[in-house]
Scaffold this active site. Structure first.
Site, PDB file in Angstrom:
ATOM      1  N   ILE A 693     116.254  77.443 -33.973  1.00  0.00           N
ATOM      2  CA  ILE A 693     115.544  77.794 -32.797  1.00  0.00           C
ATOM      3  C   ILE A 693     116.885  77.529 -31.817  1.00  0.00           C
ATOM      4  CG2 ILE A 693     113.691  76.674 -33.400  1.00  0.00           C
ATOM      5  CD1 ILE A 693     114.236  74.186 -31.922  1.00  0.00           C
ATOM      6  N   GLY A 694     118.036  77.383 -32.080  1.00  0.00           N
ATOM      7  CA  GLY A 694     119.182  77.258 -31.227  1.00  0.00           C
ATOM      8  C   GLY A 694     120.493  76.980 -31.670  1.00  0.00           C
ATOM      9  N   GLY A 696     124.988  75.765 -30.891  1.00  0.00           N
ATOM     10  CA  GLY A 696     125.759  75.447 -29.760  1.00  0.00           C
ATOM     11  C   GLY A 696     127.204  75.375 -30.165  1.00  0.00           C
ATOM     12  N   SER A 698     128.782  72.896 -31.422  1.00  0.00           N
ATOM     13  CA  SER A 698     128.738  71.932 -32.614  1.00  0.00           C
ATOM     14  C   SER A 698     128.158  72.475 -33.760  1.00  0.00           C
ATOM     15  CB  SER A 698     128.388  70.464 -32.215  1.00  0.00           C
ATOM     16  OG  SER A 698     127.026  70.314 -31.480  1.00  0.00           O
ATOM     17  N   GLY A 699     127.219  73.336 -33.749  1.00  0.00           N
ATOM     18  CA  GLY A 699     126.125  73.851 -34.791  1.00  0.00           C
ATOM     19  C   GLY A 699     124.840  74.138 -34.306  1.00  0.00           C
ATOM     20  N   VAL A 701     120.551  74.138 -34.323  1.00  0.00           N
ATOM     21  CA  VAL A 701     119.477  73.259 -34.152  1.00  0.00           C
ATOM     22  C   VAL A 701     118.197  73.852 -34.578  1.00  0.00           C
ATOM     23  CG1 VAL A 701     118.002  72.233 -32.369  1.00  0.00           C
ATOM     24  CG2 VAL A 701     120.330  72.589 -31.856  1.00  0.00           C
ATOM     25  N   LYS A 717     119.818  68.707 -35.148  1.00  0.00           N
ATOM     26  CA  LYS A 717     120.994  69.214 -34.590  1.00  0.00           C
ATOM     27  C   LYS A 717     121.915  68.850 -35.954  1.00  0.00           C
ATOM     28  CE  LYS A 717     122.964  67.929 -30.709  1.00  0.00           C
ATOM     29  NZ  LYS A 717     123.686  67.324 -29.804  1.00  0.00           N
ATOM     30  N   ASP A 825     127.071  65.637 -18.741  1.00  0.00           N
ATOM     31  CA  ASP A 825     126.992  66.770 -19.040  1.00  0.00           C
ATOM     32  C   ASP A 825     125.447  66.992 -18.630  1.00  0.00           C
ATOM     33  OD1 ASP A 825     127.554  69.417 -19.801  1.00  0.00           O
ATOM     34  OD2 ASP A 825     127.096  69.180 -21.794  1.00  0.00           O
TER      35      ASP A 825
END
Length: 1014
Positions: A693-694, A696, A698-699, A701, A717, A825
């Site tokens: 579903i997403g 980034g 780092s990898g 999700v 994640k 962040d």
């Protein structure tokens, strides 16, 4: 007298000024110096009255004595050049005040030449570098020295002890590192010492401070103090009036002689590690504020607190205090703020509370108190909140609350209270939150309630009768929870006109009849529970047209007929229609293993496939033939897929034999942080591409449903690398586990567990149904497959609700956690939204804990997201709470303008654009998001716009704290259709984390600016 002499004297008489004559001398050297200073500062427009034809002693920025310049005050002029050395050519200069400008560069050594200087204020500028080690070369007459809110390094040099005449030393938020020297203790004339908000290296209070016998105000909060406070230091500060050492890591006992300081009026020691009892002997009878909250204090509340007739605030929450609340405290005449929650207090609440003072905030929740609530809590008609949940209270609510029009919040859930609710209490004009669940209350619901009420929770009581038709007047109701009562009759059609209703729970009652069919006004409804009643008839198809409904539970009723196909169009995360009398085929969209327990005990239901355990529907021959062909095709596909899998398995085995690590390591370690009903294998088997579903840096999700029968979904994640894990990713994983593994707060995303192997790591979180805030605000960020509800526009009340929730999470991190946590962040994509748009802060991979002995407060590399990064962090990598405040300010600007963080203009980010927009005098109303701008919200949105600018101030010291930001948002939200909420993870009022002043450590000018926003 000769004629020549007479002429000469006459000329002198006409050229020299008479006393009181404003006519300036022609060539006054001091005026010439001042005009040179004006030119040096690029002729600021605010100094246009500085002209050669006017008397400089009449200029408002200049003070003269005996015709000579003695003072210069040039504050708030946006001066951005260095200080000219010529300023010390004014030989009688005693006052130099240049605060609140943008003056850059190192400390101006030229000021050593101002030999008569008595007051030097360079605060709120952009000075940098180190303070000179020979700072004692400043004027020996210096009595006041203020360098607050600058960018110095290396702390205060020991030479400061040479300025023997100093009475005021103010270095608040001045340094990025360093320490303060014991030589400050040699300033025996010191009356005010301000060192707060500095990330000093861990150090104790120097023993030399015992010499500060004239000290009146001591401010060293949030500056990394450690160790104990020696008795002899406090005991010698006999003039001390104001003491603030909050937000440090001080430990041990609070000095026994603290309250023997007869001049003491205010003491803040909250958020430390103090233990042991509170001092019992008290001679400081002028005390007006005591805040020892968030420590580990034990023992009893001192009886002598009842002698403090000027005491306004008693704040002792989140300790381990025991025993009874002294009855004499209830008789204090000035007391208005009482917060004693989360202790081990027992016995009865003194009945005098509220009778003798203008009590406003009363919070004794989460203790072991018994007996009834004091009858006179609102005798003085100013009470705003009564919070007493999670005790063992009995009896009825005080009758006097029925005439308490100022009451905003009532929270008495989880007690054994009984009786009926006074009708006047329901109608109190300020009431917005009414939570009385898990008690023994009886009676019926009123026909009318206060217009501000947004949250009503009466679950698990003994209310009876019908839900009145007058419920249609509960216009601002957002959450209505009435589970497990004795209500009868039908669900009134009038309930369906409540347009702001988001949560409706009526389960576990005796309701009957058909479900209302006209429900088109429920566009905001997200959760509907009517299970375990006696409802009958068919489900109205209109339920399937509600755009935001994601939780539906109608189980345990007598519904019949077919399930409307519209129900299949809902984006449901939870569905339960079991134990009814439904018949026919379920909608095709619901034939999903996710819903395999949603239709139990409906024997007449069927499905086209066996995927959810229902019987197969009887179809006609043609369809059967068609299905047969389809089955053959499916079987052929399966055979081909199995063949392919066999080949892949062989290839995988070959690669594994070569010690390749392209797959998942079988040696997984699971570290749980909550009770789990799944194992690592339930997670690993669902890490497939269809569940992504997403993604980034780092990898990926994944959205995973570990066990289908529970209906629970989690977000996973995955941080994975074919090679050894990058150290940066590993540190992010460790930070997230370290912080989220211990945090428990309803506005911070819940980390359920961590799963790791040699070269892959997984973080398993609670799933947030409405994903992240940026998807709702910025269409360009939505993935290509996004569909409603993301395509809808969030109205302003919802945005304010989200802002408040996010602020509560950050407020807890900064002020409620020990040690404090800086996220680093904060951005709209890291604000996740639950089913009711409750906001939660997520992604703690870059977060840092502060005030940890031996650990620096700077980082080696810059982290964060462009557009959200505070300017000082970008060039110094200093880590403190104010960088999060800046980022949150950007989110506020996103919410009110609809713009992206980098969508200011071609040259400016959003924060810079907003600041310039205001400076140019443009109307704020025109900057607001046109999609949601409505007359009734305009003033509130403009105020939040201003708050966003305040949070993104270029100077970190001028930014508010998250406590202050939260206070403002809650003031707005009290007039909003959403309930104010979760400060300590249990929908607590804002007050527990707010100081009496509401502007911790602010100057008066800051307070005025801050109040103008409110």
């Amino acid at each position: 007298m000769s004629k020549l002499t007479l002429i000469t004297l006459t000329l002198l008489l006409f050229t020299l000024p008479f006393p009181g004559n404003s006519q300036p001398s022609i060539n006054n050297p001091e005026r010439t110096i001042l005009l040179q200073i004006k030119n040096h500062f690029s002729n600021p427009s605010n100094l246009s009255h500085w002209t050669s034809s006017s008397d400089h002693c009449t200029w408002p920025e200049i003070t003269c004595g005996d015709g000579s310049v003695t003072g210069i005050r040039l504050a708030y002029l946006n001066l951005n050049q260095t200080i000219p050395p010529s300023i010390c050519d004014l030989k009688n200069l005693t006052i130099l005040d240049l605060n609140h400008n943008l003056i850059p560069g190192p400390f101006p050594l030229a000021l050593y030449n101002c030999s008569n200087l008595e007051i030097l204020d360079l605060s709120f500028n952009s000075f940098n570098g180190s303070i000179p080690t020979d700072i004692n070369r400043l004027s020996p007459r210096l009595t006041a020295f203020n360098l607050s809110s600058n960018y110095f390094t290396d702390g205060i040099p020991p030479a400061i002890g040479g300025l023997k005449q100093l009475k005021e030393l103010q270095f608040a938020a001045t340094f990025y590192n360093g320490s303060f020297p014991p030589e400050i203790g040699e300033l025996v004339n010191l009356e005010v010492l301000t060192l707060y908000e500095n990330p000093f290296a861990p150090q104790g209070i120097p023993s030399s401070f015992a010499q500060l016998k004239k000290l009146r105000n001591l401010w060293i909060q949030n500056s990394n103090l450690v160790g104990e406070i020696p008795e002899n230091i406090i005991g010698n500060m006999t003039a001390l009036e104001f003491l603030d050492l909050s937000g440090n890591s001080l430990s041990g006992n609070i000095p026994n002689n603290l309250f023997l300081l007869k001049n003491l009026t205010t003491v803040y020691l909250q958020v430390n590690k103090f233990s042991g009892p509170i001092p019992q002997s008290i001679e400081a009878l002028d005390l007006n504020w005591i805040d020892f909250s968030n420590n580990t204090l034990t023992g009893k509340i001192p009886q002598d607190f009842g002698k403090l007739t000027k005491l306004e605030g008693l704040v002792l929450f989140m300790n381990q205090l025991s025993g009874e609340i002294p009855g004499s405290i209830g008789r204090l005449p000035a007391l208005w703020d009482v917060r004693l929650f989360t202790n081990n207090l027992s016995g009865k609440i003194p009945g005098e509370f509220g009778k003798h003072s203008k009590l406003q905030t009363f919070d004794v929740s989460t203790n072991n108190l018994v007996g009834s609530l004091p009858e006179g809590l609102c005798d003085n008609k100013v009470l705003s909140s009564i919070i007493a949940f999670s005790n063992n209270l009995t009896g009825e609510l005080p009758k006097s609350l029925g005439d308490c029009q100022t009451l905003e919040s009532v929270r008495v859930e989880k007690n054994q209270l009984s009786g009926t609710i006074p009708d006047d209490l329901w109608a109190a004009r300020s009431l917005s939150r009414f939570l009385i669940s898990d008690n023994l209350f009886t009676g019926e619901l009123p026909r009318k309630i206060a217009s501000n009420v947004s949250l009503v929770d009466i679950s698990n009581n003994r209310f009876s009768g019908e839900i009145p038709a007058g419920v249609s007047s509960w216009n601002n109701l957002v959450n209505f929870k009435a589970s497990n009562n004795l209500f009868t009759g039908e669900i009134p059609q009038e309930l369906t006109v409540l347009q702001r209703l988001s949560v409706l729970w009526l389960d576990g009652n005796h309701l009957s009849g058909n479900f209302p069919s006209e429900i088109i006004s429920w566009k905001s409804l997200t959760s509907l529970k009517c299970s375990r009643n006696q409802l009958s008839g068919e489900i109205p198809s209109a339920l399937g047209l509600l755009p935001n409904l994601n939780e539906l539970d109608l189980s345990g009723n007598q519904f019949s007929g077919e399930i409307p196909p519209e129900i299949g169009r809902l984006r449901l995360t939870s569905l339960n229609l079991s134990s009814n009398h439904f018949s026919g085929r379920i909608p095709g969209a619901l034939e999903n293993a996710v819903f395999d327990k949603s239709f139990l005990n409906n024997p007449e239901l069927c499905a086209a496939t066996p995927s959810i355990g229902l019987r197969i529907c009887n179809l006609n021959t043609k369809k059967s033939n068609s299905n047969s062909i389809r089955v053959i095709a499916i079987l052929g596909s399966i055979a081909a897929a199995l063949f392919l899998l066999a080949i892949l398995y062989i290839l995988f085995g070959l690669r594994k034999s070569r010690k390749g690590k392209q797959g998942l390591d079988p040696n997984w370690k699971l570290t749980p942080f909550h009770r789990l009903n799944f194992t690592e294998s339930n997670i690993l088997s669902n890490l497939v591409e269809d569940n992504v579903i997403g993604s980034g840096g780092s990898g990926e999700v994944y959205l995973v449903q570990p066990l289908h029968h529970t209906g629970e979904k989690v977000a996973v994640k995955r941080i994975w690398n074919c090679k050894k894990l990058d150290r940066k990713l590993e540190k992010e994983f460790e930070a997230e586990v370290q912080i989220l593994g211990t945090i428990r707060h309803s506005n911070i995303v819940k980390l359920l567990c961590g799963i790791s192997s040699e070269d892959s790591m997984l973080l398993v979180y609670e799933y947030m149904e409405n994903r992240s805030l940026d998807l709702w605000l910025h269409p360009k960020r939505r993935p290509y497959f996004a569909s409603p509800p993301y395509c809808q526009v969030l109205e302003w009340p919802t945005r304010l609700h989200i802002a408040t929730g996010a602020a509560q999470g950050l407020c807890y991190m900064h002020h409620g956690s020990s040690p404090p946590i800086v996220h680093r962040d904060v951005k709209s994509s890291n604000v996740l939204l639950g089913s009711e748009f409750n906001a939660k802060i997520a992604d703690f991979g870059l977060a840092r804990m502060l005030i940890r002995p031996g650990e620096a407060n700077t980082v080696s590399t810059l982290a964060g997201t462009f557009g959200y990064i505070a300017p000082e962090y970008a060039h110094t990598t200093k880590v403190n709470e104010k960088i999060d405040v800046y980022s949150f300010g950007v989110i506020l600007l996103e919410l009110v303008t609809g713009r992206e963080p980098n969508d200011g203009s071609a040259e400016l980010c959003l924060a810079d654009w907003a600041r310039q927009y205001v400076q140019e005098g443009k109307p704020i109303a025109e900057a607001l998001d046109a999609d949601i701008k409505k007359p009734q919200y305009s003033d509130e949105m403009q105020s939040v716009f201003k708050l966003g600018i305040f949070c993104t101030d270029t100077s970190p010291y001028r930014r508010p704290t998250m406590k202050e930001v939260l206070e403002i948002l809650l003031k707005f939200k009290s007039q909003s259709p959403y309930a104010a909420g979760n400060i300590n993870g249990s929908e607590r009022d804002a007050s527990p984390l707010l100081k009496h002043s509401g502007s911790e450590g602010s100057s008066e000018s800051e307070d005025d600016e801050f109040k103008s926003i409110v």
